[in-house]
Design a protein around this motif. Sequence first.
Motif, PDB file in Angstrom:
ATOM      1  N   ILE A 145       0.855  -1.181   0.000  1.00 24.77           N
ATOM      2  CA  ILE A 145       0.000   0.000   0.000  1.00 24.77           C
ATOM      3  C   ILE A 145       0.895   1.236   0.000  1.00 24.77           C
ATOM      4  O   ILE A 145       1.728   1.404   0.894  1.00 24.77           O
ATOM      5  CB  ILE A 145      -0.928   0.033   1.227  1.00 24.77           C
ATOM      6  CG1 ILE A 145      -1.823  -1.212   1.255  1.00 24.77           C
ATOM      7  CG2 ILE A 145      -1.779   1.302   1.230  1.00 24.77           C
ATOM      8  CD1 ILE A 145      -2.649  -1.340   2.518  1.00 24.77           C
ATOM      9  N   VAL A 146       0.741   2.082  -1.008  1.00 27.58           N
ATOM     10  CA  VAL A 146       1.487   3.344  -1.076  1.00 27.58           C
ATOM     11  C   VAL A 146       0.752   4.350  -0.198  1.00 27.58           C
ATOM     12  O   VAL A 146      -0.320   4.831  -0.546  1.00 27.58           O
ATOM     13  CB  VAL A 146       1.597   3.854  -2.520  1.00 27.58           C
ATOM     14  CG1 VAL A 146       2.383   5.169  -2.565  1.00 27.58           C
ATOM     15  CG2 VAL A 146       2.274   2.809  -3.406  1.00 27.58           C
ATOM     16  N   LEU A 147       1.322   4.661   0.944  1.00 26.78           N
ATOM     17  CA  LEU A 147       0.602   5.444   1.954  1.00 26.78           C
ATOM     18  C   LEU A 147       0.391   6.896   1.556  1.00 26.78           C
ATOM     19  O   LEU A 147      -0.611   7.495   1.945  1.00 26.78           O
ATOM     20  CB  LEU A 147       1.345   5.370   3.289  1.00 26.78           C
ATOM     21  CG  LEU A 147       1.377   3.979   3.929  1.00 26.78           C
ATOM     22  CD1 LEU A 147       2.220   3.989   5.183  1.00 26.78           C
ATOM     23  CD2 LEU A 147      -0.037   3.487   4.235  1.00 26.78           C
ATOM     24  N   ASP A 148       1.324   7.485   0.791  1.00 22.67           N
ATOM     25  CA  ASP A 148       1.129   8.876   0.415  1.00 22.67           C
ATOM     26  C   ASP A 148      -0.039   9.039  -0.549  1.00 22.67           C
ATOM     27  O   ASP A 148      -0.590  10.134  -0.685  1.00 22.67           O
ATOM     28  CB  ASP A 148       2.408   9.490  -0.178  1.00 22.67           C
ATOM     29  CG  ASP A 148       3.242   8.490  -0.961  1.00 22.67           C
ATOM     30  OD1 ASP A 148       3.429   7.375  -0.461  1.00 22.67           O
ATOM     31  OD2 ASP A 148       3.714   8.848  -2.053  1.00 22.67           O
ATOM     32  N   GLY A 153      -8.316   7.002   6.749  1.00 20.39           N
ATOM     33  CA  GLY A 153      -9.331   6.064   7.211  1.00 20.39           C
ATOM     34  C   GLY A 153      -8.768   4.657   7.258  1.00 20.39           C
ATOM     35  O   GLY A 153      -7.552   4.448   7.248  1.00 20.39           O
ATOM     36  N   LYS A 154      -9.638   3.670   7.315  1.00 23.53           N
ATOM     37  CA  LYS A 154      -9.226   2.273   7.434  1.00 23.53           C
ATOM     38  C   LYS A 154      -8.500   1.813   6.175  1.00 23.53           C
ATOM     39  O   LYS A 154      -8.956   2.026   5.055  1.00 23.53           O
ATOM     40  CB  LYS A 154     -10.446   1.393   7.689  1.00 23.53           C
ATOM     41  CG  LYS A 154     -10.120  -0.082   7.837  1.00 23.53           C
ATOM     42  CD  LYS A 154     -11.372  -0.889   8.125  1.00 23.53           C
ATOM     43  CE  LYS A 154     -11.067  -2.387   8.171  1.00 23.53           C
ATOM     44  NZ  LYS A 154     -12.292  -3.186   8.431  1.00 23.53           N
ATOM     45  N   ILE A 155      -7.348   1.151   6.389  1.00 29.39           N
ATOM     46  CA  ILE A 155      -6.551   0.643   5.281  1.00 29.39           C
ATOM     47  C   ILE A 155      -6.639  -0.878   5.192  1.00 29.39           C
ATOM     48  O   ILE A 155      -6.775  -1.443   4.122  1.00 29.39           O
ATOM     49  CB  ILE A 155      -5.074   1.068   5.431  1.00 29.39           C
ATOM     50  CG1 ILE A 155      -4.942   2.577   5.245  1.00 29.39           C
ATOM     51  CG2 ILE A 155      -4.184   0.333   4.433  1.00 29.39           C
ATOM     52  CD1 ILE A 155      -3.529   3.084   5.440  1.00 29.39           C
ATOM     53  N   ALA A 156      -6.558  -1.551   6.344  1.00 35.13           N
ATOM     54  CA  ALA A 156      -6.596  -3.018   6.360  1.00 35.13           C
ATOM     55  C   ALA A 156      -6.982  -3.503   7.746  1.00 35.13           C
ATOM     56  O   ALA A 156      -7.017  -2.739   8.713  1.00 35.13           O
ATOM     57  CB  ALA A 156      -5.238  -3.585   5.952  1.00 35.13           C
ATOM     58  N   ASN A 157      -7.243  -4.799   7.844  1.00 40.82           N
ATOM     59  CA  ASN A 157      -7.589  -5.439   9.111  1.00 40.82           C
ATOM     60  C   ASN A 157      -6.809  -6.739   9.196  1.00 40.82           C
ATOM     61  O   ASN A 157      -7.001  -7.631   8.370  1.00 40.82           O
ATOM     62  CB  ASN A 157      -9.097  -5.707   9.177  1.00 40.82           C
ATOM     63  CG  ASN A 157      -9.544  -6.099  10.579  1.00 40.82           C
ATOM     64  OD1 ASN A 157      -8.739  -6.565  11.383  1.00 40.82           O
ATOM     65  ND2 ASN A 157     -10.814  -5.908  10.864  1.00 40.82           N
ATOM     66  N   GLN A 159      -5.036  -9.697  12.099  1.00 40.23           N
ATOM     67  CA  GLN A 159      -4.751 -10.189  13.450  1.00 40.23           C
ATOM     68  C   GLN A 159      -5.512  -9.422  14.534  1.00 40.23           C
ATOM     69  O   GLN A 159      -4.942  -8.990  15.534  1.00 40.23           O
ATOM     70  CB  GLN A 159      -3.243 -10.106  13.721  1.00 40.23           C
ATOM     71  CG  GLN A 159      -2.418 -11.120  12.966  1.00 40.23           C
ATOM     72  CD  GLN A 159      -2.528 -12.505  13.550  1.00 40.23           C
ATOM     73  OE1 GLN A 159      -2.030 -12.791  14.627  1.00 40.23           O
ATOM     74  NE2 GLN A 159      -3.216 -13.365  12.837  1.00 40.23           N
ATOM     75  N   ASN A 160      -6.793  -9.238  14.333  1.00 35.76           N
ATOM     76  CA  ASN A 160      -7.645  -8.543  15.311  1.00 35.76           C
ATOM     77  C   ASN A 160      -7.234  -7.077  15.485  1.00 35.76           C
ATOM     78  O   ASN A 160      -7.541  -6.452  16.503  1.00 35.76           O
ATOM     79  CB  ASN A 160      -7.610  -9.226  16.686  1.00 35.76           C
ATOM     80  CG  ASN A 160      -7.907 -10.716  16.586  1.00 35.76           C
ATOM     81  OD1 ASN A 160      -8.629 -11.146  15.687  1.00 35.76           O
ATOM     82  ND2 ASN A 160      -7.346 -11.492  17.513  1.00 35.76           N
ATOM     83  N   VAL A 161      -6.518  -6.560  14.513  1.00 36.96           N
ATOM     84  CA  VAL A 161      -6.036  -5.177  14.567  1.00 36.96           C
ATOM     85  C   VAL A 161      -6.509  -4.422  13.327  1.00 36.96           C
ATOM     86  O   VAL A 161      -6.408  -4.929  12.204  1.00 36.96           O
ATOM     87  CB  VAL A 161      -4.490  -5.130  14.654  1.00 36.96           C
ATOM     88  CG1 VAL A 161      -3.979  -3.702  14.507  1.00 36.96           C
ATOM     89  CG2 VAL A 161      -4.022  -5.726  15.968  1.00 36.96           C
ATOM     90  N   VAL A 162      -7.005  -3.208  13.548  1.00 32.00           N
ATOM     91  CA  VAL A 162      -7.418  -2.347  12.448  1.00 32.00           C
ATOM     92  C   VAL A 162      -6.284  -1.373  12.147  1.00 32.00           C
ATOM     93  O   VAL A 162      -5.768  -0.706  13.052  1.00 32.00           O
ATOM     94  CB  VAL A 162      -8.700  -1.569  12.798  1.00 32.00           C
ATOM     95  CG1 VAL A 162      -9.071  -0.612  11.665  1.00 32.00           C
ATOM     96  CG2 VAL A 162      -9.840  -2.533  13.074  1.00 32.00           C
ATOM     97  N   ILE A 163      -5.900  -1.307  10.879  1.00 34.78           N
ATOM     98  CA  ILE A 163      -4.833  -0.399  10.447  1.00 34.78           C
ATOM     99  C   ILE A 163      -5.467   0.796   9.756  1.00 34.78           C
ATOM    100  O   ILE A 163      -6.221   0.631   8.784  1.00 34.78           O
ATOM    101  CB  ILE A 163      -3.861  -1.098   9.480  1.00 34.78           C
ATOM    102  CG1 ILE A 163      -3.365  -2.418  10.081  1.00 34.78           C
ATOM    103  CG2 ILE A 163      -2.690  -0.175   9.139  1.00 34.78           C
ATOM    104  CD1 ILE A 163      -2.564  -3.258   9.113  1.00 34.78           C
TER     105      ILE A 163
END
Length: 401
Positions: A145-148, A153-157, A159-163
Amino acid sequence: MNNYQPYFDLGKLIAKYLQKELTEQEQDELEQWLQADEHNQELFKKLTDQTIIDSELETFEANDKNKAWRNIVKKTGFKSPARKKTTIKSWPAYAAAIVILIALGVTLTRYRNASGEQKMAVKPQKDLLPGSNKAILTLADGSKIVLDNAKRGKIANQQNVVITKDQSGELVYQAAETSQNEELPPVEKNVMNTLATPRGGQYQIVLPDGTRVWLNSASSLKYPTAFAGNERRVELNGEAYFEVSKDPNKPFYVKTATQTVTVLGTHFNINSYADEIATKTTLLEGSVRVTGNTNGVMAKLKPGEQAVNTINAIDVKENADIDEAVAWKNGKFLFRNTDLHTIMRQLSRWYDVDVEYQGNVAQKHYRGRISRNVPVSDIFQILKTSGINFTIDGRKIIVRS
């Protein structure tokens, strides 16, 4: 008149700088003046702006040098408030008019050859802009994922963690919210993500335990999507500043190519670039232990100390220059007796350029502070005072004596 004598001395220095005739002593004097105040650096840039000089020389008439230089002063945007006594260490903007009239009154005719045609020593060149917040996130499944370019908002989910990418652009890992009766699947070990910044990039991240990390350019951080078990481990290449969340029952480890740093909760900086001769760990708060990966040498740091790991040994500096170590994180370049090659390596990473040395370039040392959010030519103005010349060729900086 004595109160204004320094203006005339500075005028002569700038005149000789424009003609490339500074002696070594004069170079030192001009550099000392530049480092005394950030405003001096801005003023010097204005007074030696080649674009302004080129434009004014197009309409220059030999019989009216003063008028030509008054026009240049006007174009710099400086105004002349009421005079007041000053010192050579800090120069107010109103000195510009006096400096210009003296310095360039001497040099205008030298920019012309015998036939009266304009002869400029340096032509304007394309500048290089500073880096910015940009990075690539590699998820456990290998997707990138190119963050710039990613929306906030939400990018991925995982291991029970929201990124998520928050409103400030920071990457944040947070435990997923569940209903009272919902049971989450167990967390797997070794499910890793990697955050990598290119040359010309930097980024900030909040890890699953709340630890905050600032990642410098040309660096990468590898970490689990969730810290399972009784420890927290990450791997670093390059440079990063850490603010580790305290957890006495779960120590935090940062592994680099040459060492491992152990900490329970503290603030520290690690510089571990492969092209630097040593890995430097600088402690701001708390306590850390630095252990060499190959020789097993260990050093425990207290706040204000720095471990310099050269693979064969770890030396501890008791009174480390904290400001210099974390200047990048605070948006500054800070040079304190810093050699030219070290400076150019920093510029190479932040401005995403290659560096080429031509001829016998003296290994000079520099002192100064300047924002990282300026074009690279602003930094050249400081370095040029010691007789070093810089040319921009695409994405390459050529350094000459």
